[in-house]
Design an enzyme around this catalytic site. Structure first.
Site: not given
Length: 766
Positions: A197, A264, A327
């Protein structure tokens, strides 16, 4: 199993006591079929566990059962091979076992012993877990009498998962194995391991050593003149991972790795800047949330990620490889001439479609290696590879859409199955997001959406709880957030819907909590903890408090004291609200039928200073934003307290219904907290307030955040970690809401309020 009846006074019938008389069969999850008849069997140290000679898999399961029983019951059972005599625990693989699948088993307890049969080793293992639970019906040691149960069992869902985030906080291999151990005891079979991440790259890739030399480490943020903390991080060597995967496989748990893409990606881009869109090297992120860094879409980066996947596939034999897909804010792609040129060359019209193409490249590559891609539900946007499986986290709609398109799905929605959601609103709760997700909400979760037809519902592989660890810096935090909610999840995932029984589950919880205690699992007792409530303002006016006791699960008998002693079964039983004179200290506890505490006793001091004080969890959001997060003073804290409830969009707290008669001053315990939140497009929602000084003030207003100003308390310029603000409050009468607004720059720290105390005129503000 008999349902419990209310054994307390009629006024207490909101609380269900554990059954008296017949002993419940204390199994979690409850088997698909269970009957109790005949005579039971007593297991002693002379009782052997017998397996067929030459069956190495059965012997491994038998040794697991013996080891677990020795650890938790201090009962040493020998493992033997051959034809069993009467008086043994028999584990046998049998192709004719009366079960339907590889994870099913049959278990019978008769006066001759305990017999477990299964078609496959996985079923034999789950039968052994059930046998262990039968051997630990309550806390104790030595010989144990086992009920005469007859079980035919198999799981409802094939995917019974938990996601462990090792990117935000790093867990040692020993800690990861401890998670696997508990998953096995709850009959969960899939560990989704989040390994990369923005805040850290945790898996050794030999071809690209910078990923762990640089990407596995970050320097935590500081506020003002606070000392710089030590560098934080860590990673798993390939040998570590091989050992963990093997350890999980012995417990019939498949480890599914997640390598996040295309978003990420900041830790990877920090390691190899050419992988990014801008070509610059960012730091490994210290900001939670949605960071802007994406992988670029050139052939070099695709080849890089495929080379990474080669090493990942060599370490993880799982059918599924998780590629994230969530995301991925497309701002960098939109601003990049190179990315736009690539899109034009490919005939791709939108950045969402570009992500779909990107994910499809990975899906095709995985398919060529006999693996399957799984990703978060954002991979549906712009189209998704036909072979992809979708993990629905943004509610359940992603699962519904994917299943209707013919994709397999795993239900893992936020907030319902997010273990970083707090378990209660109790004042002593630790870190996490709100709203809270209770033990019962986990138990009641239904993984098959009603919107699906019977044919579409067959695409639901199962369900998974996600353990995001931004706000869980220690394994104690993890255990607090996971247990006992994972027990509720296990029954929701394993047991047929028609056998779900919330009250029956509660009957069985004391035994499960005892198993946690003997294994030193720091579970949360939030569902059972006593809540001690009173009307503050009435008590302040009258000098006496009308006290109400309850707990979240409405279970157990509540006992209390008012004399400072610890409450137990001999203490007064709560039947109805009672009145005490101020000052008084109330202690209360919920007890099971055998007098065992279901939770630690809770204490509340009832006096004028405490009644005029609101702790962080008792303050509300100011109107306009419902975002609530409970955090600690530093992102990598090693303790469980203190905590501060904040709203990253509005540094403002509301003190409801303040009785202001005779109040002359206010005292606010305050902490400077890092503003380490990446908000992407939502950054524009952060509210700024005009200030009178460069560092800002805490302004107190009456009735609303635009109401009359009652005080303005300057903030310190040197930014200490914690400090106390105090000052005069303009004289008022009556009961009013107080709005506490921090006017500090939104580029600086967030201020957390630990407690607010109103000080009367006859008392100096300390």
């Amino acid at each position: 199993m008999k349902k419990t009846s209310c054994v307390l006074a009629i006024a207490l019938c909101g609380l269900t006591a554990f059954a008296h008389g017949a002993t419940p069969v204390n199994l979690i999850p409850m088997p698909a079929q269970l009957s109790v008849n005949g005579q039971g069997f007593t297991v002693t140290a002379q009782t052997p566990i017998v397996v067929d000679s030459g069956d190495a898999d059965a012997r491994r399961t038998a040794e697991y059962l013996a080891s677990l029983t020795a650890h938790t019951r201090h009962l040493q059972l020998a493992v033997k091979t051959g034809v069993p005599d009467d008086g043994a625990i028999v584990l046998k693989r049998d192709p004719q076992a009366p079960v339907a699948n590889a994870e099913g088993y049959a278990l019978d307890v008769t006066p001759q012993g305990i017999r477990i049969t299964a078609r496959d080793e996985a079923g034999l293992f789950y039968g052994a877990v059930t046998a262990w639970q039968l051997l630990t019906p309550s806390q104790g040691s030595g010989d144990v009498r086992v009920e005469p149960v007859h079980i035919r069992d198999e799981p409802r869902f094939a995917w019974r998962g938990m996601m462990l985030d090792s990117a935000r906080h790093f867990w040692t291999p020993v800690e990861v194995r401890s998670v696997i151990d508990q998953m096995a005891q709850h009959k969960l079979n899939t560990l989704h391991w989040h390994l990369t991440d923005d805040q850290g790259w945790r898996i050794e890739i030999k071809r690209y050593p910078e990923l762990t030399r640089i990407g596995a480490w970050r320097t935590p943020p500081t506020v003002g003149k606070q000392p710089q903390p030590a560098r934080y991080g860590g990673f798993y060597t390939q040998d570590d991972i091989k050992a963990i995967v093997a350890y999980a496989a012995e417990r019939h748990i498949t480890v599914v790795p997640e390598i996040d893409m295309p978003g990420h990606a900041q830790a990877a881009v920090a390691s190899y800047p050419e992988l990014g869109v801008t070509g610059t090297r960012p730091p490994v992120s210290v900001d939670w949330g949605v960071n802007p860094y994406l992988y670029n879409v050139d052939d070099h980066t695709l080849q890089f990620l495929q080379n990474v996947l080669d090493e990942v596939m060599a370490l993880f034999p799982s059918t599924y490889i998780h590629v994230g897909g969530d995301e991925a804010v497309k701002d960098q792609w939109k601003a990049s001439a190179a990315v736009q040129a690539r899109m034009k060359a490919l005939g791709i019209k939108s950045e969402d479609a570009m992500q779909s193409w990107f994910i499809d490249q990975m899906g095709t590559y995985l398919a060529a290696h006999d693996r399957r891609l799984i990703g978060w539900d954002e991979i549906l946007e712009g189209g998704v590879p036909a072979s992809a499986t979708v993990m629905s986290w943004r509610g359940t709609q992603g699962a519904i859409d994917a299943a209707k398109l013919g994709h397999d799905v795993v239900l893992s929605p936020a907030p319902q199955l997010y273990l970083d959601q707090m378990q209660s609103d109790l004042p002593d709760e630790t870190t996490g997001r709100l709203p809270s997700m209770s033990l019962q909400s986990y138990y009641d979760f239904e993984a098959v959406p009603k919107a699906l037809s019977a044919a579409q519902a067959k695409h639901v592989l199962g369900m998974q709880a996600n353990l995001w660890t931004e706000h869980m810096p220690t394994m104690r935090h993890v255990q607090h957030n996971v247990f006992p909610r994972i027990a509720a999840l296990s029954e929701a995932a394993w047991t047929p819907t028609k056998e779900h029984d919330w009250r029956g589950f509660l009957d069985r919880m004391p035994s499960q909590l005892a198993r946690y205690r003997v294994q030193d699992i720091a579970y949360a007792d939030s569902a059972f903890a006593a809540s001690i409530d009173t009307d503050r303002n009435v008590a302040i006016s009258s000098g006496q408090a009308n006290v109400k006791l309850s707990n979240q699960a409405k279970v157990g008998s509540l006992h209390y004291t008012t004399d400072g002693r610890e409450p137990d079964a001999s203490s007064p039983l709560y039947v109805r609200p009672f009145t005490v004179k101020l000052p008084t200290t109330i202690k209360a506890v919920a007890l099971a039928a055998d007098g065992t505490p279901l939770a630690e006793a809770r204490t509340r001091v009832l006096d004028l200073p405490s009644l005029r004080t609101r702790s962080t969890g008792e303050l509300e959001n100011c109107p306009g934003s419902d975002f609530r997060l409970r955090v600690q003073p530093t992102p990598d804290a090693t303790s469980m307290a203190p905590t501060y409830l904040i709203n990253v969009f509005d540094n403002c707290r509301l003190y409801r219904a303040a009785k202001l008669d005779g109040i002359a001053a206010i005292r606010v315990e305050t902490a400077s907290l890092p503003r380490n939140y990446a908000l992407a497009h939502e950054a524009k929602l952060v509210k700024a307030y005009p200030s009178a000084t460069p560092q800002g003030e805490l302004v107190v207003r009456m009735d609303s955040c635009k109401g009359k100003q009652l005080a303005s308390l300057p903030l310190p310029t040197d930014q200490p970690a914690t400090f106390t603000l105090k000052g005069d409050l303009a004289k008022q009468a009556g009961t009013h809401d107080l709005c506490l607004v921090f006017t500090s720059p939104i580029t600086g720290p967030i201020y957390g309020v630990g407690a607010v105390t109103l000080v009367p005129a006859d008392k100096p503000a300390p």
